[in-house]
Design a protein around this motif. Structure first.
Motif, PDB file in Angstrom:
ATOM      1  N   ALA A  23      78.702  53.956  -5.729  1.00 43.72           N
ATOM      2  CA  ALA A  23      79.502  52.854  -5.188  1.00 43.72           C
ATOM      3  C   ALA A  23      80.793  53.359  -4.548  1.00 43.72           C
ATOM      4  N   ILE A  24      81.457  54.294  -5.210  1.00 43.05           N
ATOM      5  CA  ILE A  24      82.704  54.858  -4.663  1.00 43.05           C
ATOM      6  C   ILE A  24      82.417  55.621  -3.379  1.00 43.05           C
ATOM      7  N   LYS A  25      81.349  56.409  -3.387  1.00 41.05           N
ATOM      8  CA  LYS A  25      80.991  57.171  -2.197  1.00 41.05           C
ATOM      9  C   LYS A  25      80.667  56.244  -1.032  1.00 41.05           C
ATOM     10  N   LEU A  26      79.964  55.153  -1.305  1.00 40.92           N
ATOM     11  CA  LEU A  26      79.638  54.189  -0.259  1.00 40.92           C
ATOM     12  C   LEU A  26      80.906  53.560   0.315  1.00 40.92           C
ATOM     13  N   LEU A  27      81.825  53.158  -0.556  1.00 40.02           N
ATOM     14  CA  LEU A  27      83.091  52.583  -0.086  1.00 40.02           C
ATOM     15  C   LEU A  27      83.870  53.580   0.768  1.00 40.02           C
ATOM     16  N   ALA A  28      83.931  54.828   0.298  1.00 43.22           N
ATOM     17  CA  ALA A  28      84.647  55.865   1.041  1.00 43.22           C
ATOM     18  C   ALA A  28      83.992  56.107   2.399  1.00 43.22           C
ATOM     19  N   THR A  29      82.679  56.198   2.412  1.00 43.40           N
ATOM     20  CA  THR A  29      81.950  56.440   3.658  1.00 43.40           C
ATOM     21  C   THR A  29      82.177  55.294   4.638  1.00 43.40           C
ATOM     22  N   GLU A  30      82.114  54.064   4.156  1.00 44.83           N
ATOM     23  CA  GLU A  30      82.349  52.905   5.014  1.00 44.83           C
ATOM     24  C   GLU A  30      83.754  52.911   5.593  1.00 44.83           C
ATOM     25  N   ALA A  31      84.706  53.484   4.844  1.00 38.08           N
ATOM     26  CA  ALA A  31      86.088  53.581   5.313  1.00 38.08           C
ATOM     27  C   ALA A  31      86.311  54.825   6.169  1.00 38.08           C
ATOM     28  N   GLY A  32      85.265  55.650   6.331  1.00 37.25           N
ATOM     29  CA  GLY A  32      85.390  56.874   7.122  1.00 37.25           C
ATOM     30  C   GLY A  32      86.200  57.947   6.434  1.00 37.25           C
ATOM     31  N   MET A  33      86.122  57.982   5.109  1.00 32.88           N
ATOM     32  CA  MET A  33      86.916  58.907   4.306  1.00 32.88           C
ATOM     33  C   MET A  33      86.024  59.688   3.353  1.00 32.88           C
ATOM     34  N   THR A  34      86.576  60.771   2.836  1.00 34.84           N
ATOM     35  CA  THR A  34      85.953  61.455   1.712  1.00 34.84           C
ATOM     36  C   THR A  34      86.332  60.682   0.447  1.00 34.84           C
ATOM     37  N   ILE A  35      85.649  60.989  -0.645  1.00 28.70           N
ATOM     38  CA  ILE A  35      86.010  60.345  -1.904  1.00 28.70           C
ATOM     39  C   ILE A  35      87.457  60.680  -2.268  1.00 28.70           C
ATOM     40  N   LYS A  36      87.853  61.927  -2.072  1.00 28.66           N
ATOM     41  CA  LYS A  36      89.233  62.329  -2.389  1.00 28.66           C
ATOM     42  C   LYS A  36      90.220  61.521  -1.561  1.00 28.66           C
ATOM     43  N   GLN A  37      89.992  61.422  -0.260  1.00 21.50           N
ATOM     44  CA  GLN A  37      90.885  60.651   0.598  1.00 21.50           C
ATOM     45  C   GLN A  37      90.936  59.198   0.165  1.00 21.50           C
ATOM     46  N   PHE A  38      89.770  58.648  -0.196  1.00 19.47           N
ATOM     47  CA  PHE A  38      89.678  57.254  -0.614  1.00 19.47           C
ATOM     48  C   PHE A  38      90.478  57.003  -1.888  1.00 19.47           C
TER      49      PHE A  38
END
Length: 57
Positions: A23-38
């Motif tokens: 879920a976190i990875k999906l949110l980050a990807t949708e925001a155009g970010m890495t998990i760390k950036q997110f």
């Protein structure tokens, strides 16, 4: 992006379930970010001056 090893002195591990990670990875990807950036962006929004509080004087 070139990584400056002198800036990155610590590693943080966070245990999450497979579902939470997905879920976190999906949110980050949708925001155009890495998990760390997110995660860091979320901390910036929740606690705007958190980076300043951790600095030694």
């Amino acid at each position: 992006m070139v990584r400056n090893e002198k800036v990155y002195e610590k590693t943080m591990n966070l245990k999450v379930s497979d579902e939470e990670h997905r879920a976190i990875k999906l949110l980050a990807t949708e925001a155009g970010m890495t998990i760390k950036q997110f995660v860091l962006a979320a901390l910036d929004r929740a606690h705007p001056n958190w980076r300043e509080r951790g600095k030694t004087k």
